[in-house]
Design a protein around this motif. Structure first.
Motif, PDB file in Angstrom:
ATOM      1  N   ASP A  34       0.847  -1.185   0.000  1.00 57.30           N
ATOM      2  CA  ASP A  34       0.000   0.000   0.000  1.00 57.30           C
ATOM      3  C   ASP A  34       0.894   1.251   0.000  1.00 57.30           C
ATOM      4  O   ASP A  34       2.077   1.162   0.346  1.00 57.30           O
ATOM      5  CB  ASP A  34      -0.862  -0.072   1.278  1.00 57.30           C
ATOM      6  CG  ASP A  34      -1.630   1.204   1.534  1.00 57.30           C
ATOM      7  OD1 ASP A  34      -2.367   1.639   0.639  1.00 57.30           O
ATOM      8  OD2 ASP A  34      -1.495   1.764   2.643  1.00 57.30           O
ATOM      9  N   ASP A  36      -0.317   4.999   1.017  1.00 59.55           N
ATOM     10  CA  ASP A  36      -0.545   6.008   2.059  1.00 59.55           C
ATOM     11  C   ASP A  36      -0.502   5.432   3.466  1.00 59.55           C
ATOM     12  O   ASP A  36      -1.230   4.505   3.809  1.00 59.55           O
ATOM     13  CB  ASP A  36      -1.886   6.705   1.809  1.00 59.55           C
ATOM     14  CG  ASP A  36      -1.793   7.624   0.602  1.00 59.55           C
ATOM     15  OD1 ASP A  36      -0.782   8.346   0.484  1.00 59.55           O
ATOM     16  OD2 ASP A  36      -2.709   7.598  -0.235  1.00 59.55           O
ATOM     17  N   ASN A  37       0.390   5.997   4.254  1.00 60.19           N
ATOM     18  CA  ASN A  37       0.642   5.598   5.638  1.00 60.19           C
ATOM     19  C   ASN A  37       1.242   4.201   5.775  1.00 60.19           C
ATOM     20  O   ASN A  37       1.301   3.640   6.868  1.00 60.19           O
ATOM     21  CB  ASN A  37      -0.592   5.770   6.519  1.00 60.19           C
ATOM     22  CG  ASN A  37      -0.696   7.195   7.051  1.00 60.19           C
ATOM     23  OD1 ASN A  37       0.285   7.939   7.026  1.00 60.19           O
ATOM     24  ND2 ASN A  37      -1.861   7.568   7.548  1.00 60.19           N
ATOM     25  N   THR A  38       1.695   3.644   4.627  1.00 55.28           N
ATOM     26  CA  THR A  38       2.467   2.393   4.662  1.00 55.28           C
ATOM     27  C   THR A  38       3.866   2.668   4.092  1.00 55.28           C
ATOM     28  O   THR A  38       4.859   2.540   4.795  1.00 55.28           O
ATOM     29  CB  THR A  38       1.766   1.281   3.857  1.00 55.28           C
ATOM     30  OG1 THR A  38       0.475   1.032   4.416  1.00 55.28           O
ATOM     31  CG2 THR A  38       2.576  -0.003   3.904  1.00 55.28           C
ATOM     32  N   ASP A 118      -1.773  -0.582   5.961  1.00 54.43           N
ATOM     33  CA  ASP A 118      -2.064  -0.053   7.297  1.00 54.43           C
ATOM     34  C   ASP A 118      -3.550  -0.100   7.673  1.00 54.43           C
ATOM     35  O   ASP A 118      -3.906   0.318   8.767  1.00 54.43           O
ATOM     36  CB  ASP A 118      -1.576   1.403   7.413  1.00 54.43           C
ATOM     37  CG  ASP A 118      -2.384   2.337   6.535  1.00 54.43           C
ATOM     38  OD1 ASP A 118      -2.349   2.156   5.302  1.00 54.43           O
ATOM     39  OD2 ASP A 118      -3.068   3.212   7.076  1.00 54.43           O
ATOM     40  N   GLN A 119      -4.402  -0.587   6.757  1.00 51.97           N
ATOM     41  CA  GLN A 119      -5.827  -0.585   7.090  1.00 51.97           C
ATOM     42  C   GLN A 119      -6.462  -1.979   7.026  1.00 51.97           C
ATOM     43  O   GLN A 119      -6.352  -2.674   6.019  1.00 51.97           O
ATOM     44  CB  GLN A 119      -6.589   0.329   6.116  1.00 51.97           C
ATOM     45  CG  GLN A 119      -6.353   1.802   6.375  1.00 51.97           C
ATOM     46  CD  GLN A 119      -7.379   2.648   5.622  1.00 51.97           C
ATOM     47  OE1 GLN A 119      -8.573   2.483   5.796  1.00 51.97           O
ATOM     48  NE2 GLN A 119      -6.891   3.535   4.787  1.00 51.97           N
ATOM     49  N   ASP A 123      -6.709  -3.087   3.112  1.00 52.95           N
ATOM     50  CA  ASP A 123      -5.564  -3.951   2.808  1.00 52.95           C
ATOM     51  C   ASP A 123      -5.738  -5.378   3.312  1.00 52.95           C
ATOM     52  O   ASP A 123      -5.557  -6.350   2.581  1.00 52.95           O
ATOM     53  CB  ASP A 123      -4.289  -3.339   3.408  1.00 52.95           C
ATOM     54  CG  ASP A 123      -4.088  -1.902   2.962  1.00 52.95           C
ATOM     55  OD1 ASP A 123      -4.014  -1.674   1.749  1.00 52.95           O
ATOM     56  OD2 ASP A 123      -4.021  -1.012   3.839  1.00 52.95           O
TER      57      ASP A 123
END
Ligand SMILES: [Mg+2]
Length: 180
Positions: A34, A36-38, A118-119, A123
């Protein structure tokens, strides 16, 4: 059981917390990641050295890497270009479509492929639905889309339930994990 669909095979605090050697030894040949934020903070435009070297290390071990993101085309294409990996944007995870495209490009079977994100709701859920080895990572930043923040509340409830049942933070074999 519905909860099982949200259950990651591994839970890590950072990309560096992923044992790439162990994954390769366990027969993993490709990693879907991923953005964003990963790989990069949701509100940042520059890849960290940690992310760059993590992707480099995966490649050195012979693992294919492919980005699958729900984010915008331009942002995803830029990071994919910098990392020299294929990338798919606007994937609408947890839908399977983006993951299936990645498998095609990687040339790997679902059971030979890990997803790092991260989700739980995009994910991990999408990865589990596709039959991938799912690695849930603590988000790089607590800054994120308002809609994501809303989903985090649900995510916390599910996380609590998973913890109560001892389904989180343990590394289990695929057979054990996905059997029931
Ligand atoms: Mg993300």
């Amino acid at each position: 059981m519905v909860l099982r669909k949200f259950c990651p095979n591994q839970h890590v605090d950072s990309l560096a917390g992923i044992d790439l050697e162990a994954l390769a030894q366990a027969g993993i040949k490709g990693i879907i990641v991923d953005v964003d934020n990963t790989l990069v903070e949701w509100d940042k435009e520059v890849l960290s050295e940690a992310s760059v070297s993590w992707v480099k290390r995966a490649k050195e071990l012979g693992l294919g890497v492919c980005i699958v993101s729900n984010g915008k085309e331009e942002r995803v294409a830029r990071f994919a270009g910098e990392l020299e990996v294929p990338g798919f944007a606007k994937a609408i995870k947890p839908r399977k479509k983006g993951f299936l495209k990645a498998l095609e490009v990687l040339g790997t079977k679902p059971e030979e492929t890990a997803i790092v994100g991260d989700q739980l709701f995009t994910d991990v859920l999408g990865g589990n639905r596709t039959g991938l080895y799912t690695i849930w990572m603590t988000p790089l930043s607590d800054k994120e889309l308002f809609s994501t923040k809303c989903m985090r509340r649900l995510e916390q409830q599910i996380t609590r339930k998973l913890e109560e049942r001892g389904m989180l933070c343990r590394e289990t074999s695929r057979d054990e994990e996905k059997a029931g």
